[in-house]
Design an enzyme around this catalytic site. Structure first.
Site: not given
Ligand code: PLP
Length: 492
Positions: A202, A279, A282, A305, A443
């Site tokens: 992401h 990260d 998900q 999430k 993203c």
């Molecule tokens: N990392 C992953 C794999 C994501 O799917 C997302 C959000 O869709 C994020 C990071 C960013 O999360 P946040 O916008 O809650 O900081």
């Protein structure tokens, strides 16, 4: 009949609206494909679109537990295991309508719905428990502090660390990665150092590294993808070297669903003395995580999430790393003593938590993690795996549909194109049928670019989704084939 209110909720009685016509996939599996697994057949066994009666005051103030079964209880729970219908009763939004149709929520990758236990915990904080934390001597400050620190302990339990001091509250995954980049990165990166970032990331696990790499004159090197969406492990081994200082890895891709072998990749990185940031945005809602077993140096996730509120998230960091990291923001909460001559800082995690935190958010996070802990998680994960396999098989029956990413063990993130249709127009057409999916670049532009794409549709599953949700999507996609007014996809 139901009478939607201004928010599309049904105000009618229980057991009323009908699901959209099924695809028949359930009852007539495609030749050569596995029959519907028992857990899913259970989920498919009865009417699903009942509307729960409004809980009465007693139910609202009762301790956490499923609502009483509706008059038309669809199916009985299997002995032990995972009862999806009981879980669905806890999520009020699953029982509303959108555009005159029962909502089919397949946008869990963007955010998950909230169980009433979370909604009630947030409401309780604001209605009866409002107070700032930590500094207050009064009763409500002590209560709020207790809930806040219990939220930290729940997060530690979720991630498998015995030390709640390794849990830093942040706004979400994005802020967690920025914290590490700005604090650890600025202190530890220098000219010519390398940061390996997987091509599945992401943007929030790439752009913060680009920012700090530019400042420190370090270099970002992408770990490429294989055609099925797995990370290329041979390329990874070749990329690792004495200059590698950090590896940034997703635990589950938000566009491909890929679950990389994080433990093995971390062990390899450690051989070169590199740190690993995972990260988990998900991952955490889909399968149990153990940062100790992974040996991750940093692990990040967002509350929203995992059935908790927006604006609250968690950064796990190994204690010795957090303790060596300079503060990244200054202000209240993070200091020990302050004078114009010299300021000293509080111990971790508070040193990295400047200012008043999202106290109601932590109350909601604590409720969400307790809710999840109250489920049979291995059974929930097995259910989601079966549902994902079912969804992939069902989508494959739609003519012209191309799934992006089919790595073994992927989570229920189903990204696809439908020949001759623009993803955004397709998502809008599905919305007209009450089906919420997302379209665009998700993203994760480098991940899509690896497949020659700029945009795709994504249906993403959570533990409360069912075969009927999948069938509704597949039926809608079949019905939309060749529909005029859905513009063709732009050339990748
Ligand atoms: N990392 C992953 C794999 C994501 O799917 C997302 C959000 O869709 C994020 C990071 C960013 O999360 P946040 O916008 O809650 O900081």
């Amino acid at each position: 009949m139901t009478t939607p209110d201004g928010f599309g909720r049904s105000t009618g009685v229980a057991g009323v609206s009908q699901p959209p016509a099924g695809t028949g996939y359930l009852t007539s599996p495609v030749p050569g494909q596995a029959p519907v697994p028992a857990a899913l057949a259970h989920a498919a066994g009865g009417p699903r679109y009942w509307m729960p009666a409004q809980p009465d005051q007693a139910a609202r103030t009762a301790p956490a537990g499923p609502l009483a079964a509706p008059p038309t209880a669809p199916v009985s729970a299997p002995p032990g295991g995972f009862d999806v219908e009981a879980v669905r009763r806890d999520f009020p939004q699953l029982h509303r309508e959108v555009n005159g149709r029962p909502l089919v929520w397949l946008d869990n990758g963007a955010t998950t719905l909230k169980p009433r236990q979370v909604v009630e915990a947030v409401a309780e904080h604001y209605s009866m428990g409002t107070s700032n934390v930590h500094r207050g001597a009064h009763t409500l400050a002590k209560q709020a502090t207790q809930i806040y620190e219990e939220g930290r302990e729940e997060a530690a339990r979720l991630l498998g660390t015995p030390d709640a001091g390794e849990i830093v509250f942040v706004r979400g995954t994005t802020e967690a990665v920025n914290l590490v980049a700005q604090s650890w990165g600025r202190a530890n990166l220098s000219v010519g150092d390398e940061i390996l970032v997987s091509a599945a990331e992401h943007h929030s696990n790439l752009v913060p590294w680009q920012l700090i790499a530019k400042e420190r004159r370090a270099r970002i090197r992408p770990i490429p993808l294989l055609p099925d969406g797995q990370l290329d492990q041979d390329a990874y081994r070749d990329l690792l070297g004495s200059r590698t200082k950090l590896v940034a890895l997703t635990h589950a891709s938000n566009v491909l669903g890929t679950v990389p072998p994080v433990a093995e990749m971390t062990a390899l990185a450690h051989r070169y003395g590199a740190k690993v940031l995972v990260d988990g945005a998900q991952a955490v809602s889909h399968f149990p995580v153990d940062v100790t077993a992974l040996d991750a140096d940093f692990y990040a996730f967002s509350g929203h999430k995992i059935f908790a509120p927006t604006g609250i998230g968690v950064l796990f960091g190994k204690r010795e790393l957090l303790e060596a990291m300079p503060p990244w923001q200054g202000g209240g909460n993070m200091i020990d003593s302050v004078s114009f001559e010299e300021t000293s800082y509080a111990p971790v995690p508070h040193r990295l938590e400047a200012g008043t935190g999202h106290i109601a958010g932590v109350a909601g996070l604590r409720a969400a993690l307790r809710y999840l802990a109250g489920l049979d998680r291995p059974a929930a994960t097995a259910y989601e795996e079966q549902l994902t396999a079912y969804a992939m098989g069902a989508l494959a029956t739609v003519p012209g549909l191309q799934l992006i990413g089919d790595a073994p063990g992927k989570i229920g993130v189903l990204t696809f194109l439908l020949a001759g249709t623009d993803p955004i127009a397709l998502a809008a057409a599905l919305d007209q049928q009450g089906i919420a999916v997302r379209a665009g670049h998700h993203c994760a532009q480098p991940a899509l670019a690896a497949f020659g794409l700029q945009s795709a549709v994504r249906a993403s599953l959570a533990l409360y989704n069912t075969v009927q949700d999948v069938d509704a999507l597949v039926a809608a996609l079949q019905g939309l084939q060749g529909v005029q007014g859905l513009p063709a996809a732009p050339a990748g």
